[in-house]
Design a protein around this motif. Structure first.
Motif, short mmCIF file in Angstrom:
data_model
loop_
_atom_site.label_atom_id
_atom_site.label_comp_id
_atom_site.label_asym_id
_atom_site.label_seq_id
_atom_site.Cartn_x
_atom_site.Cartn_y
_atom_site.Cartn_z
N GLU A 1 0.83 -1.21 0.00
CA GLU A 1 0.00 0.00 0.00
C GLU A 1 0.87 1.26 0.00
N ALA A 2 1.96 1.22 0.78
CA ALA A 2 2.86 2.37 0.80
C ALA A 2 3.51 2.56 -0.57
N PHE A 3 3.85 1.46 -1.23
CA PHE A 3 4.44 1.55 -2.57
C PHE A 3 3.45 2.17 -3.56
N GLU A 4 2.20 1.74 -3.51
CA GLU A 4 1.18 2.28 -4.41
C GLU A 4 1.00 3.78 -4.20
N GLN A 5 0.95 4.20 -2.94
CA GLN A 5 0.79 5.63 -2.65
C GLN A 5 2.00 6.42 -3.13
#
Length: 394
Positions: A28-32
């Protein structure tokens, strides 16, 4: 969906496992991060969504536009007429997603991945450490000594995180060596702008309390209760104990056969001396016990002021005070009373003399003799040492 040559899902999964981070949180952090990087560097003002399939590793970067009758912002909207050419079933108010150019997002994806693994991952790690230990304050843990810095701080590895042992929380004179395993008291866990700070201690009296429970079964099961502890780490401590079973000697239980139990405790504390004394509900008797091994005389206690005046004969003076005032200082901390030691002339038993005078007065044989005896006792005495519960080690 587009599957690039580099599988971001596999890479993130390996990092998550190696750093003990939740895999989905890292994805999720990567996507953001990728969405922010793409918007900032490629498509300003546009709404970007990124989806990474954790199973296949397929990466999708989309521009999201709202279907409207009349386009007011070409970056965020698409007209109904144009939308119908792409999808006959669309209606005003719906949103449509358009994949971005693969070449553009591949370059930005690599940049975002680097940012994620250096920034977002660090933030996630910090949260993992904080959540791991925030509810463990007050516990005693076994930690491995890692390193020291030029300020005298030592750092110990707890497992998921690292704790700091500042000089004030160390046992004075104890030599810590990287690789050694020691028991520490987890004193505080707090969040800071630079991440969680975990404060550990080997000087706290609660570490001694834990060790007593570990080594003495009667303390662990509650038969013997530790009522109070006063500690000057690395040098000397006093422990007040009380037995809830009349058949169990609390001091003997703590000392053990030939001192084996208390030696096991002191061995973990760098051979710190631990005096075990009997707690008493009677304030005078408790203060008397706390000042042992000295044998003191009359004790005048004022519970409302938490103060006590204690007479001591010259031959017991050095024992009562202790080296550097340590004995009277620990007694004050243990009892919670300010103690004023007063030297007086040597007589066989100051308490006995005072009690006899009080009895005479009660029996009417010598009215006022108790006060006279008290006055005579203190007439020539002089204060030689004073200690308060909050006095620091010299």
């Amino acid at each position: 969906m587009t599957q690039p040559e580099f599988n971001f899902a596999d890479a993130l999964r390996e990092v998550a496992q190696a750093r003990n981070i939740n895999e989905m949180q890292l994805i999720e952090a990567f996507e953001q991060s990728l969405a922010q990087a793409y918007t900032r560097n490629v498509e300003p003002e546009k709404r970007i969504e990124v989806h990474l399939d954790p199973q296949s590793g397929e990466l999708e970067v989309l521009i999201v536009r709202e279907v409207v009758e009349k386009v007011e912002d070409e970056h965020l909207q698409i007209s109904l007429a144009d939308a119908l050419e792409l999808d006959p079933g669309v209606e005003v108010g719906m949103e449509m997603e358009f994949p971005v150019d693969r070449e553009k997002f591949s370059r930005i994806a690599l940049q975002a991945a680097k940012q994620t693994l250096t920034q977002k991952m660090r933030e996630t790690e910090r949260n993992v450490v904080f959540n791991e230990y925030k509810d463990r304050e007050g516990q005693v843990l076994t930690a491995q000594v890692v390193r020291s810095d030029n300020k005298g701080n030592w750092f110990v590895e707890l497992g998921a995180g690292e704790a700091i042992l500042p000089p004030r929380e160390q046992i004075p004179g104890e030599k810590l060596t990287p690789g050694n395993r020691v028991k520490i008291y987890l004193k505080e866990v707090r969040k800071t702008p630079k991440g969680p700070t975990i404060l550990a201690s080997r000087a706290d009296e609660r570490l001694l309390d834990y060790l007593l429970k570990q080594e003495i079964p009667e303390v662990a099961n509650g038969i013997v209760e530790v009522k109070a502890i006063a500690r000057e780490a690395g040098q000397r401590s006093k422990v007040a104990v009380f037995s809830h079973n009349s058949n169990v000697d609390p001091i003997g239980a703590c000392i053990g056969h030939r001192g084996n139990r208390i030696q096991a405790v002191t061995g973990e504390l760098g051979r710190e001396r631990v005096d075990v004394i009997l707690w008493d509900a009677n304030t005078r008797d408790f203060i008397r016990n706390a000042l042992s091994p000295a044998k003191v005389g009359l004790i005048e206690a004022q519970p409302d002021r938490r103060e006590a005046t204690v007479t001591v004969t010259p031959d017991q003076l050095s024992l009562a005070i202790g080296k550097g005032g340590q004995n009277v200082r620990l007694a004050a901390k243990l009892t919670g009373f300010k103690i004023d030691l007063r030297e007086t002339a040597a007589i066989s038993d100051l308490d006995a003399a005072m009690q006899q005078a009080m009895q005479d007065e009660q029996d009417g044989r010598d009215p006022g003799s108790a006060q006279s005896a008290f006055d005579a006792l203190f007439k020539d005495s002089k204060s030689v040492a004073t200690a308060s519960p909050d006095d620091e080690q010299e």
